[in-house]
Design a protein around this motif. Structure first.
Motif, PDB file in Angstrom:
ATOM      1  N   LYS A 164      -2.867   9.132  16.035  1.00 50.59           N
ATOM      2  CA  LYS A 164      -1.401   9.638  16.393  1.00 50.59           C
ATOM      3  C   LYS A 164      -0.842   9.962  15.005  1.00 50.59           C
ATOM      4  O   LYS A 164      -0.287  11.217  14.688  1.00 50.59           O
ATOM      5  CB  LYS A 164      -0.904   8.584  17.325  1.00 50.59           C
ATOM      6  N   ALA A 165      -0.877   9.061  14.038  1.00 54.64           N
ATOM      7  CA  ALA A 165      -0.250   9.087  12.719  1.00 54.64           C
ATOM      8  C   ALA A 165      -0.686  10.446  12.137  1.00 54.64           C
ATOM      9  O   ALA A 165      -0.135  11.165  11.566  1.00 54.64           O
ATOM     10  CB  ALA A 165      -0.489   7.802  11.825  1.00 54.64           C
ATOM     11  N   TYR A 209     -14.263  12.493   4.001  1.00 53.43           N
ATOM     12  CA  TYR A 209     -12.894  12.172   3.848  1.00 53.43           C
ATOM     13  C   TYR A 209     -12.556  10.801   4.582  1.00 53.43           C
ATOM     14  O   TYR A 209     -13.142  10.466   5.616  1.00 53.43           O
ATOM     15  CB  TYR A 209     -11.705  13.338   4.147  1.00 53.43           C
ATOM     16  N   TYR A 210     -11.342  10.230   4.241  1.00 49.49           N
ATOM     17  CA  TYR A 210     -10.933   9.004   5.000  1.00 49.49           C
ATOM     18  C   TYR A 210      -9.112   8.993   4.972  1.00 49.49           C
ATOM     19  O   TYR A 210      -8.718   9.400   3.969  1.00 49.49           O
ATOM     20  CB  TYR A 210     -11.465   7.595   4.657  1.00 49.49           C
ATOM     21  N   TRP A 211      -8.981   8.490   6.125  1.00 46.69           N
ATOM     22  CA  TRP A 211      -7.212   8.559   6.163  1.00 46.69           C
ATOM     23  C   TRP A 211      -6.933   7.120   6.036  1.00 46.69           C
ATOM     24  O   TRP A 211      -7.539   6.229   6.647  1.00 46.69           O
ATOM     25  CB  TRP A 211      -6.685   9.231   7.408  1.00 46.69           C
ATOM     26  N   VAL A 212      -6.053   6.844   5.136  1.00 50.39           N
ATOM     27  CA  VAL A 212      -5.503   5.422   4.994  1.00 50.39           C
ATOM     28  C   VAL A 212      -3.917   5.661   4.849  1.00 50.39           C
ATOM     29  O   VAL A 212      -3.359   6.494   4.496  1.00 50.39           O
ATOM     30  CB  VAL A 212      -5.920   4.802   3.862  1.00 50.39           C
ATOM     31  N   SER A 213      -3.448   4.266   5.295  1.00 46.40           N
ATOM     32  CA  SER A 213      -2.030   3.951   5.039  1.00 46.40           C
ATOM     33  C   SER A 213      -2.025   3.121   3.439  1.00 46.40           C
ATOM     34  O   SER A 213      -2.855   2.327   3.680  1.00 46.40           O
ATOM     35  CB  SER A 213      -1.335   3.065   5.997  1.00 46.40           C
ATOM     36  N   THR A 216       1.707  -3.663 -13.336  1.00 42.82           N
ATOM     37  CA  THR A 216       0.482  -3.530 -12.587  1.00 42.82           C
ATOM     38  C   THR A 216       0.718  -2.872 -11.143  1.00 42.82           C
ATOM     39  O   THR A 216       1.890  -3.566 -10.845  1.00 42.82           O
ATOM     40  CB  THR A 216      -0.582  -4.069 -12.788  1.00 42.82           C
ATOM     41  N   TYR A 217      -0.055  -2.115 -10.469  1.00 41.00           N
ATOM     42  CA  TYR A 217       0.379  -1.810  -9.088  1.00 41.00           C
ATOM     43  C   TYR A 217      -1.007  -2.080  -8.458  1.00 41.00           C
ATOM     44  O   TYR A 217      -1.953  -1.901  -8.687  1.00 41.00           O
ATOM     45  CB  TYR A 217       0.604  -0.243  -8.866  1.00 41.00           C
ATOM     46  N   ILE A 218      -0.828  -2.982  -7.296  1.00 35.04           N
ATOM     47  CA  ILE A 218      -2.179  -3.192  -6.518  1.00 35.04           C
ATOM     48  C   ILE A 218      -1.443  -2.241  -5.168  1.00 35.04           C
ATOM     49  O   ILE A 218      -0.452  -2.513  -4.452  1.00 35.04           O
ATOM     50  CB  ILE A 218      -1.987  -4.642  -6.015  1.00 35.04           C
ATOM     51  N   ALA A 219      -2.616  -1.464  -4.613  1.00 32.84           N
ATOM     52  CA  ALA A 219      -2.592  -0.911  -3.497  1.00 32.84           C
ATOM     53  C   ALA A 219      -3.304  -1.448  -2.343  1.00 32.84           C
ATOM     54  O   ALA A 219      -4.424  -1.682  -2.693  1.00 32.84           O
ATOM     55  CB  ALA A 219      -2.832   0.572  -3.840  1.00 32.84           C
ATOM     56  N   PHE A 220      -2.726  -1.408  -1.240  1.00 34.86           N
ATOM     57  CA  PHE A 220      -3.641  -2.207  -0.060  1.00 34.86           C
ATOM     58  C   PHE A 220      -3.698  -0.838   0.925  1.00 34.86           C
ATOM     59  O   PHE A 220      -2.596  -0.377   1.143  1.00 34.86           O
ATOM     60  CB  PHE A 220      -2.612  -3.152   0.533  1.00 34.86           C
ATOM     61  N   ARG A 221      -4.691  -0.463   1.356  1.00 34.11           N
ATOM     62  CA  ARG A 221      -5.077   0.516   2.246  1.00 34.11           C
ATOM     63  C   ARG A 221      -5.599   0.157   3.513  1.00 34.11           C
ATOM     64  O   ARG A 221      -6.680  -0.871   3.305  1.00 34.11           O
ATOM     65  CB  ARG A 221      -5.884   1.792   1.533  1.00 34.11           C
ATOM     66  N   ARG A 222      -5.221   0.674   4.628  1.00 36.59           N
ATOM     67  CA  ARG A 222      -5.896   0.032   5.690  1.00 36.59           C
ATOM     68  C   ARG A 222      -5.963   1.385   6.546  1.00 36.59           C
ATOM     69  O   ARG A 222      -5.510   2.451   6.343  1.00 36.59           O
ATOM     70  CB  ARG A 222      -5.053  -0.741   6.805  1.00 36.59           C
ATOM     71  N   THR A 272       2.614   5.140   2.440  1.00 34.52           N
ATOM     72  CA  THR A 272       2.474   6.573   2.404  1.00 34.52           C
ATOM     73  C   THR A 272       1.049   6.546   3.265  1.00 34.52           C
ATOM     74  O   THR A 272       0.032   5.865   3.296  1.00 34.52           O
ATOM     75  CB  THR A 272       1.992   7.213   0.995  1.00 34.52           C
ATOM     76  N   LEU A 273       0.783   7.868   4.010  1.00 37.51           N
ATOM     77  CA  LEU A 273      -0.141   8.145   4.727  1.00 37.51           C
ATOM     78  C   LEU A 273      -0.964   9.159   3.721  1.00 37.51           C
ATOM     79  O   LEU A 273      -0.411  10.190   3.303  1.00 37.51           O
ATOM     80  CB  LEU A 273      -0.017   8.780   5.799  1.00 37.51           C
ATOM     81  N   VAL A 274      -2.312   9.000   3.381  1.00 33.95           N
ATOM     82  CA  VAL A 274      -3.236   9.908   2.472  1.00 33.95           C
ATOM     83  C   VAL A 274      -4.446  10.005   2.943  1.00 33.95           C
ATOM     84  O   VAL A 274      -5.077   8.939   3.438  1.00 33.95           O
ATOM     85  CB  VAL A 274      -2.952   8.821   1.324  1.00 33.95           C
TER      86      VAL A 274
END
Length: 186
Positions: free
Chosen positions: A121-122, A93-97, A110-116, A82-84
């Motif tokens: 453009k996205a 603010y900051y935008w991450v995938s 458990t859930y591991i979230a990787f954000r970059r 997702t794009l957040v």
């Protein structure tokens, strides 16, 4: 320790394409782990966020329907990208995938979230949709927002996952780096 939510300000935090924000949550979304980059970008110290709901960084510009879809997918054992737009402690603010890995050990998930970082453009592509979904939610509720999103996706002949992959899929060297980063947590 109580952590109050900051007031948003219209200033973006730039994230290097080489950085990955990582967090691990339990099934209820409570934070179990964050990496140093997460702390650097968000402005929170690790001790402040451990045990807190991950929505501590949720920006009010984000439609709730996106998080509904995200949680439905990962709780079903499926990854979702997702794009957040997130909110730092400073109000910036900051935008991450965000990409997830689901880990099951015994009776614990458990859930591991990787954000970059994401390309401008996205963000330009997704902002009008998110703004409209938020307006629909405010006027008619979450269910109406979900119906609108489904109509939007039907018109494009895509699932939500396909739409996000189309906008966010890492390419070239970024894809290699991202997959290497994820594998180091497995």
């Amino acid at each position: 320790m109580h952590t109050s939510r900051p007031l948003p300000i219209d200033r973006e935090i730039k994230i290097s394409s080489k950085e990955f924000l990582v967090s691990k949550t339990d099934e209820k979304g409570n934070i179990l782990y964050v990496n140093d980059t997460f702390c650097d970008v968000t402005g929170y110290e690790e001790i402040e966020v451990l045990g807190k709901a991950h929505n501590i960084v949720r920006h009010p510009d984000m439609p709730a329907v996106i998080f509904l879809l995200m949680w439905r997918q990962i709780q079903s054992g499926n990854n979702i990208r997702t794009l957040v737009k997130n909110l730092a402690r400073s109000g910036e603010y900051y935008w991450v995938s965000t990409d997830f890995e689901i880990h099951k050990e015994n009776d614990t998930t458990t859930y591991i979230a990787f954000r970059r970082a994401v390309h401008k453009k996205a963000v330009r592509d997704i902002e009008p949709l998110y703004e409209h979904l938020l307006k629909v939610e405010k006027a008619h509720g979450l269910k109406a927002s979900l119906v609108y999103l489904q109509g939007f996706l039907n018109e494009k002949h895509m699932t939500f996952e396909e739409y996000m992959d189309d906008i966010l899929k890492p390419k070239g060297l970024m894809a290699i780096l991202f997959n290497k980063m994820k594998s180091s947590f497995s």
